[in-house]
Design a protein around this motif. Sequence first.
Motif, PDB file in Angstrom:
ATOM      1  N   SER A 124       0.829  -1.205   0.000  1.00 28.11           N
ATOM      2  CA  SER A 124       0.000   0.000   0.000  1.00 28.11           C
ATOM      3  C   SER A 124       0.862   1.253   0.000  1.00 28.11           C
ATOM      4  O   SER A 124       1.945   1.291   0.578  1.00 28.11           O
ATOM      5  CB  SER A 124      -0.925  -0.001   1.214  1.00 28.11           C
ATOM      6  N   THR A 125       0.354   2.288  -0.684  1.00 25.40           N
ATOM      7  CA  THR A 125       1.056   3.578  -0.676  1.00 25.40           C
ATOM      8  C   THR A 125       0.680   4.405   0.547  1.00 25.40           C
ATOM      9  O   THR A 125       1.169   5.506   0.713  1.00 25.40           O
ATOM     10  CB  THR A 125       0.712   4.373  -1.946  1.00 25.40           C
ATOM     11  N   LEU A 126      -0.207   3.867   1.398  1.00 24.77           N
ATOM     12  CA  LEU A 126      -0.638   4.569   2.607  1.00 24.77           C
ATOM     13  C   LEU A 126      -0.239   3.771   3.840  1.00 24.77           C
ATOM     14  O   LEU A 126      -0.558   2.595   3.964  1.00 24.77           O
ATOM     15  CB  LEU A 126      -2.155   4.783   2.600  1.00 24.77           C
ATOM     16  N   ALA A 127       0.478   4.424   4.755  1.00 24.96           N
ATOM     17  CA  ALA A 127       0.814   3.780   6.018  1.00 24.96           C
ATOM     18  C   ALA A 127      -0.392   3.746   6.945  1.00 24.96           C
ATOM     19  O   ALA A 127      -0.580   2.789   7.708  1.00 24.96           O
ATOM     20  CB  ALA A 127       1.967   4.521   6.691  1.00 24.96           C
ATOM     21  N   ILE A 128      -1.210   4.792   6.901  1.00 25.70           N
ATOM     22  CA  ILE A 128      -2.442   4.867   7.693  1.00 25.70           C
ATOM     23  C   ILE A 128      -3.560   5.334   6.777  1.00 25.70           C
ATOM     24  O   ILE A 128      -3.391   6.289   6.006  1.00 25.70           O
ATOM     25  CB  ILE A 128      -2.296   5.847   8.874  1.00 25.70           C
ATOM     26  N   GLU A 129      -4.688   4.647   6.856  1.00 28.28           N
ATOM     27  CA  GLU A 129      -5.865   5.042   6.081  1.00 28.28           C
ATOM     28  C   GLU A 129      -7.097   4.916   6.970  1.00 28.28           C
ATOM     29  O   GLU A 129      -7.480   3.815   7.370  1.00 28.28           O
ATOM     30  CB  GLU A 129      -6.017   4.179   4.847  1.00 28.28           C
ATOM     31  N   VAL A 130      -7.688   6.037   7.297  1.00 33.12           N
ATOM     32  CA  VAL A 130      -8.884   6.091   8.144  1.00 33.12           C
ATOM     33  C   VAL A 130      -9.990   6.767   7.345  1.00 33.12           C
ATOM     34  O   VAL A 130      -9.778   7.842   6.788  1.00 33.12           O
ATOM     35  CB  VAL A 130      -8.608   6.883   9.438  1.00 33.12           C
ATOM     36  N   ALA A 131     -11.159   6.139   7.313  1.00 34.98           N
ATOM     37  CA  ALA A 131     -12.282   6.706   6.557  1.00 34.98           C
ATOM     38  C   ALA A 131     -13.569   6.543   7.356  1.00 34.98           C
ATOM     39  O   ALA A 131     -13.911   5.439   7.781  1.00 34.98           O
ATOM     40  CB  ALA A 131     -12.418   6.024   5.209  1.00 34.98           C
ATOM     41  N   GLY A 132     -14.274   7.655   7.566  1.00 37.88           N
ATOM     42  CA  GLY A 132     -15.568   7.618   8.227  1.00 37.88           C
ATOM     43  C   GLY A 132     -15.532   7.033   9.623  1.00 37.88           C
ATOM     44  O   GLY A 132     -16.472   6.335  10.026  1.00 37.88           O
ATOM     45  N   LEU A 133     -14.485   7.342  10.390  1.00 38.98           N
ATOM     46  CA  LEU A 133     -14.300   6.735  11.711  1.00 38.98           C
ATOM     47  C   LEU A 133     -15.216   7.381  12.752  1.00 38.98           C
ATOM     48  O   LEU A 133     -15.226   8.598  12.916  1.00 38.98           O
ATOM     49  CB  LEU A 133     -12.839   6.883  12.137  1.00 38.98           C
ATOM     50  N   HIS A 134     -15.955   6.532  13.455  1.00 39.82           N
ATOM     51  CA  HIS A 134     -16.836   6.982  14.532  1.00 39.82           C
ATOM     52  C   HIS A 134     -16.456   6.271  15.823  1.00 39.82           C
ATOM     53  O   HIS A 134     -16.178   5.067  15.832  1.00 39.82           O
ATOM     54  CB  HIS A 134     -18.301   6.666  14.211  1.00 39.82           C
ATOM     55  N   LYS A 135     -16.453   7.027  16.921  1.00 34.05           N
ATOM     56  CA  LYS A 135     -16.235   6.447  18.242  1.00 34.05           C
ATOM     57  C   LYS A 135     -16.954   7.314  19.265  1.00 34.05           C
ATOM     58  O   LYS A 135     -16.727   8.535  19.333  1.00 34.05           O
ATOM     59  CB  LYS A 135     -14.739   6.369  18.593  1.00 34.05           C
ATOM     60  N   SER A 136     -17.830   6.687  20.035  1.00 30.28           N
ATOM     61  CA  SER A 136     -18.582   7.405  21.065  1.00 30.28           C
ATOM     62  C   SER A 136     -18.320   6.797  22.425  1.00 30.28           C
ATOM     63  O   SER A 136     -18.047   5.601  22.560  1.00 30.28           O
ATOM     64  CB  SER A 136     -20.088   7.355  20.764  1.00 30.28           C
ATOM     65  N   PHE A 137     -18.422   7.654  23.442  1.00 27.92           N
ATOM     66  CA  PHE A 137     -18.372   7.221  24.831  1.00 27.92           C
ATOM     67  C   PHE A 137     -19.681   7.684  25.462  1.00 27.92           C
ATOM     68  O   PHE A 137     -19.809   8.861  25.826  1.00 27.92           O
ATOM     69  CB  PHE A 137     -17.166   7.826  25.547  1.00 27.92           C
TER      70      PHE A 137
END
Length: 311
Positions: free
Chosen positions: A2-15
Amino acid sequence: MSTLAIEVAGLHKSFGTTHALDGLDLVVPAGSVAGFLGPNGAGKSTTIRVLLGLLKADSGTVRLLGGDPWTDAVALHSRLAYVPGDVTLWPNLTGGEAIDLLVRLSGRPLDQRRKDQLLQRFELDPTKRARTYSKGNRQKVALVAALATPGVELLVLDEPTSGLDPLMEAVFQRCVREATAEGVSVLLSSHILAEVEELCDTVTIIRQGKAVQHGTLAELRHLTRARVSTVVAGSTDALAALDGVHDLATTDGHVTFHVDNDALPQVTRALADLAPTALTITPPSLEELFLREYGDELAALEGAGTPAATR
């Protein structure tokens, strides 16, 4: 690969009812340094915990070095190194022993020569026990361990120079450049905007769990205005009347103003007609770009008489 070390898309996190991440997008191209900016509560720490496999995302896609940080955490941690902003060490171990242990926890053999070089560069005494170290020296232990771990493909750095003096910050910057020259990818979260501006190939600014700006500094600078300082002898009325010129002020021939980037050609032509004896055009700094996104919050805090937080 991959040409991306990190790929985040549409990330959701709730507490509970708190949405820490609300559709975050973040990419770190392989072999690059990516700045990650936002004040306290913007979602940076939550993002990093998700990337390290310490928290499970509610939804969205997260890929780190081609793997899933939640299901592949053990394998991925042997390929990355992490430096937090507040390092806690085993109090009875010496700094050198702590470095050895942190490197070996990665499953990789210690490169003693590399370790010794970094100890010298960061001016760290490895014979002292960790309980005697200042905050800056604890940061140095974590930095040396991360940089001395052989075969690391990704550095996740969360306020890594917290507590370091300017000389050690310069050493850190050189070490990061050397690492990226060898193909290492870096995610750098820092409140030292000059550090980010100096090191980063791309910058992502987040607000309330979302990315509000992303791009290279050159790309982001097109979103705001340059500052012009000049000395002229004639009237500046024609200059002040031009589209794209803002906040023009004149004091004894010294003129300052801001100009939209797309208006620079016509403004410089107008300045040439005024025969300037001095001229400086300064592109917007990363701090200006950051405050462009958070200026309303800063104004609200100042209006309420509350010191602005910059975490």
